[in-house]
Design a protein around this motif. Structure first.
Motif, PDB file in Angstrom:
ATOM      1  N   LYS A   1       0.843  -1.181   0.000  1.00 37.80           N
ATOM      2  CA  LYS A   1       0.000   0.000   0.000  1.00 37.80           C
ATOM      3  C   LYS A   1       0.886   1.241   0.000  1.00 37.80           C
ATOM      4  CE  LYS A   1      -3.829  -2.313   0.204  1.00 37.80           C
ATOM      5  NZ  LYS A   1      -4.736  -2.368  -0.966  1.00 37.80           N
ATOM      6  N   LYS A   2       0.403   2.277  -0.675  1.00 32.57           N
ATOM      7  CA  LYS A   2       1.209   3.473  -0.844  1.00 32.57           C
ATOM      8  C   LYS A   2       0.495   4.674  -0.246  1.00 32.57           C
ATOM      9  CE  LYS A   2       3.939   5.803  -4.431  1.00 32.57           C
ATOM     10  NZ  LYS A   2       4.353   5.740  -5.842  1.00 32.57           N
ATOM     11  N   ILE A   3       1.176   5.403   0.639  1.00 33.55           N
ATOM     12  CA  ILE A   3       0.571   6.582   1.249  1.00 33.55           C
ATOM     13  C   ILE A   3       1.463   7.806   1.062  1.00 33.55           C
ATOM     14  CG2 ILE A   3      -0.636   5.172   2.956  1.00 33.55           C
ATOM     15  CD1 ILE A   3       1.319   6.159   5.055  1.00 33.55           C
TER      16      ILE A   3
ATOM     17  N   TYR B   1       4.516  -0.494   4.245  1.00 32.05           N
ATOM     18  CA  TYR B   1       3.914   0.493   3.350  1.00 32.05           C
ATOM     19  C   TYR B   1       5.007   1.201   2.540  1.00 32.05           C
ATOM     20  CZ  TYR B   1      -0.667   0.298   5.685  1.00 32.05           C
ATOM     21  OH  TYR B   1      -1.876  -0.098   6.181  1.00 32.05           O
ATOM     22  N   GLU B   2       4.619   1.698   1.388  1.00 33.22           N
ATOM     23  CA  GLU B   2       5.487   2.575   0.611  1.00 33.22           C
ATOM     24  C   GLU B   2       5.075   3.999   0.932  1.00 33.22           C
ATOM     25  OE1 GLU B   2       6.591   3.501  -4.080  1.00 33.22           O
ATOM     26  OE2 GLU B   2       5.616   1.611  -3.530  1.00 33.22           O
ATOM     27  N   VAL B   3       5.982   4.812   1.436  1.00 28.67           N
ATOM     28  CA  VAL B   3       5.634   6.136   1.952  1.00 28.67           C
ATOM     29  C   VAL B   3       6.365   7.227   1.191  1.00 28.67           C
ATOM     30  CG1 VAL B   3       5.501   7.600   4.002  1.00 28.67           C
ATOM     31  CG2 VAL B   3       5.345   5.109   4.250  1.00 28.67           C
ATOM     32  N   ASP B   4       5.600   8.168   0.632  1.00 26.31           N
ATOM     33  CA  ASP B   4       6.164   9.388   0.054  1.00 26.31           C
ATOM     34  C   ASP B   4       5.906  10.530   1.022  1.00 26.31           C
ATOM     35  OD1 ASP B   4       7.024   8.103  -2.204  1.00 26.31           O
ATOM     36  OD2 ASP B   4       5.370   8.758  -3.474  1.00 26.31           O
TER      37      ASP B   4
ATOM     38  N   ALA C   1       0.665  14.011  -5.700  1.00 28.47           N
ATOM     39  CA  ALA C   1      -0.678  13.432  -5.830  1.00 28.47           C
ATOM     40  C   ALA C   1      -1.084  13.292  -7.285  1.00 28.47           C
ATOM     41  CB  ALA C   1      -1.691  14.293  -5.076  1.00 28.47           C
ATOM     42  N   GLU C   2      -0.636  14.212  -8.121  1.00 28.07           N
ATOM     43  CA  GLU C   2      -0.953  14.152  -9.553  1.00 28.07           C
ATOM     44  C   GLU C   2      -0.145  13.069 -10.257  1.00 28.07           C
ATOM     45  OE1 GLU C   2      -0.110  18.145 -10.709  1.00 28.07           O
ATOM     46  OE2 GLU C   2      -2.152  18.867 -10.322  1.00 28.07           O
ATOM     47  N   ALA C   3       1.069  12.823  -9.765  1.00 27.21           N
ATOM     48  CA  ALA C   3       1.983  11.908 -10.460  1.00 27.21           C
ATOM     49  C   ALA C   3       1.895  10.469  -9.979  1.00 27.21           C
ATOM     50  CB  ALA C   3       3.424  12.412 -10.311  1.00 27.21           C
ATOM     51  N   ASN C   4       1.239  10.241  -8.830  1.00 29.43           N
ATOM     52  CA  ASN C   4       1.223   8.901  -8.244  1.00 29.43           C
ATOM     53  C   ASN C   4      -0.191   8.489  -7.850  1.00 29.43           C
ATOM     54  OD1 ASN C   4       4.320   8.263  -7.660  1.00 29.43           O
ATOM     55  ND2 ASN C   4       3.958  10.412  -7.117  1.00 29.43           N
ATOM     56  N   LYS C   5      -0.371   7.181  -7.704  1.00 32.73           N
ATOM     57  CA  LYS C   5      -1.642   6.648  -7.212  1.00 32.73           C
ATOM     58  C   LYS C   5      -1.436   6.193  -5.773  1.00 32.73           C
ATOM     59  CE  LYS C   5      -5.248   3.252  -8.244  1.00 32.73           C
ATOM     60  NZ  LYS C   5      -6.336   4.250  -8.157  1.00 32.73           N
ATOM     61  N   TYR C   6      -2.094   6.873  -4.842  1.00 31.39           N
ATOM     62  CA  TYR C   6      -1.942   6.566  -3.419  1.00 31.39           C
ATOM     63  C   TYR C   6      -3.190   5.864  -2.884  1.00 31.39           C
ATOM     64  CZ  TYR C   6       2.076   9.688  -3.537  1.00 31.39           C
ATOM     65  OH  TYR C   6       3.278  10.272  -3.841  1.00 31.39           O
TER      66      TYR C   6
ATOM     67  N   ALA D   1      -4.133   2.796  12.800  1.00 35.52           N
ATOM     68  CA  ALA D   1      -5.447   2.160  12.814  1.00 35.52           C
ATOM     69  C   ALA D   1      -6.404   2.863  11.858  1.00 35.52           C
ATOM     70  CB  ALA D   1      -6.016   2.172  14.239  1.00 35.52           C
ATOM     71  N   ARG D   2      -6.367   4.182  11.841  1.00 37.69           N
ATOM     72  CA  ARG D   2      -7.250   4.950  10.957  1.00 37.69           C
ATOM     73  C   ARG D   2      -6.914   4.670   9.490  1.00 37.69           C
ATOM     74  NH1 ARG D   2      -9.375   9.721  13.129  1.00 37.69           N
ATOM     75  NH2 ARG D   2      -9.970   9.323  15.291  1.00 37.69           N
ATOM     76  N   VAL D   3      -5.618   4.674   9.177  1.00 36.20           N
ATOM     77  CA  VAL D   3      -5.199   4.427   7.798  1.00 36.20           C
ATOM     78  C   VAL D   3      -5.608   3.021   7.365  1.00 36.20           C
ATOM     79  CG1 VAL D   3      -3.208   4.110   6.271  1.00 36.20           C
ATOM     80  CG2 VAL D   3      -3.320   6.097   7.791  1.00 36.20           C
TER      81      VAL D   3
END
Length: 235
Positions: A3-5, A27-30, A42-47, A111-113
């Protein structure tokens, strides 16, 4: 697939702590430290989720949220100052899905994520089976709804709705004349683990009316049954 956030906050120690916690869970984190940088990512990636602080240099979190909603329905969790209800309400108006108040426990953030990613995954799975239940496009009086694409057309013109506005209209319009209490809408649209209150529903109904009603003060479609709740009027 991991998952990517995207984590957006100008306080680098907060970003570092959140990134470390989610890295540990695979997770993959930017990371971004201002609004402009967040928008580009946000425009360049799918989170799968965006954690977005309200107070940012340049474009603030509300503006970033609003801009992201122009091209994506990615779940957005706002990070707000402790006890600042106005930030929370404004966040919902601009299209946020959830909020967490500072200072926060990282376990709560995780937990929220996880909850919001799980709900999004469940919704996508249900959407894949939707063709066996609904046509892709359905007509409801003046409205046409593309259920899979989450698009709404009113008298042939597309209406730009946020993800939650779409969910709210879809529920009401597919159950015409059925009155839903604010509590019921909060539980159905935002799910039972959502920490908000019924004002969230009122804000979204008001925003929805501003977009679909010719006169929001005297709505034709999304109506109020005083003391009970909201319903879509079928003429």
């Amino acid at each position: 697939m991991a998952k990517k956030i995207l984590v957006v906050d100008d306080e680098k120690l907060i970003v570092k702590g959140i990134k470390f916690a989610f890295d540990q869970d695979g997770y993959e984190v930017d990371c971004a430290y201002d609004g402009e940088e967040a928008l580009k990512l946000a425009e360049a990636n799918k989170y799968d989720t965006i954690l977005l602080d309200v107070m940012l240099p340049g474009l603030d979190g509300m503006q970033v949220c609003q801009r992201i909603r122009e091209f994506s329905d990615v779940p957005i969790i706002m990070l707000t100052a402790k006890g600042d209800d106005m930030d929370k309400i404004l966040g919902f108006e601009y299209g946020a899905d959830d909020y967490i108040t500072k200072p926060f426990n990282i376990l709560e953030v995780k937990a929220r994520v996880k909850a919001i990613v799980r709900r999004a995954g469940k919704k996508a799975s249900e959407g894949n089976d939707a063709d066996t239940i609904k046509n892709k496009n359905s007509k409801y009086g003046d409205f046409e709804i593309d259920h899979d694409g989450k698009r709404v057309f009113l008298k042939g013109a597309e209406i730009n709705l946020t993800s939650k506005e779409f969910d709210l209209l879809e529920l009401l319009i597919t159950n015409p004349n059925k009155v839903y209490s604010r509590e019921s809408l909060l539980k159905t649209i935002w799910n039972s683990d959502f920490p908000g209150d019924v004002r969230t529903v009122d804000v979204h109904v008001r925003r929805l009316r501003e977009k679909v009603e010719e006169n929001p003060a005297a709505p034709k479609y999304v109506q109020t049954k005083w003391g009970v709740g909201y319903f879509f009027k079928q003429n």
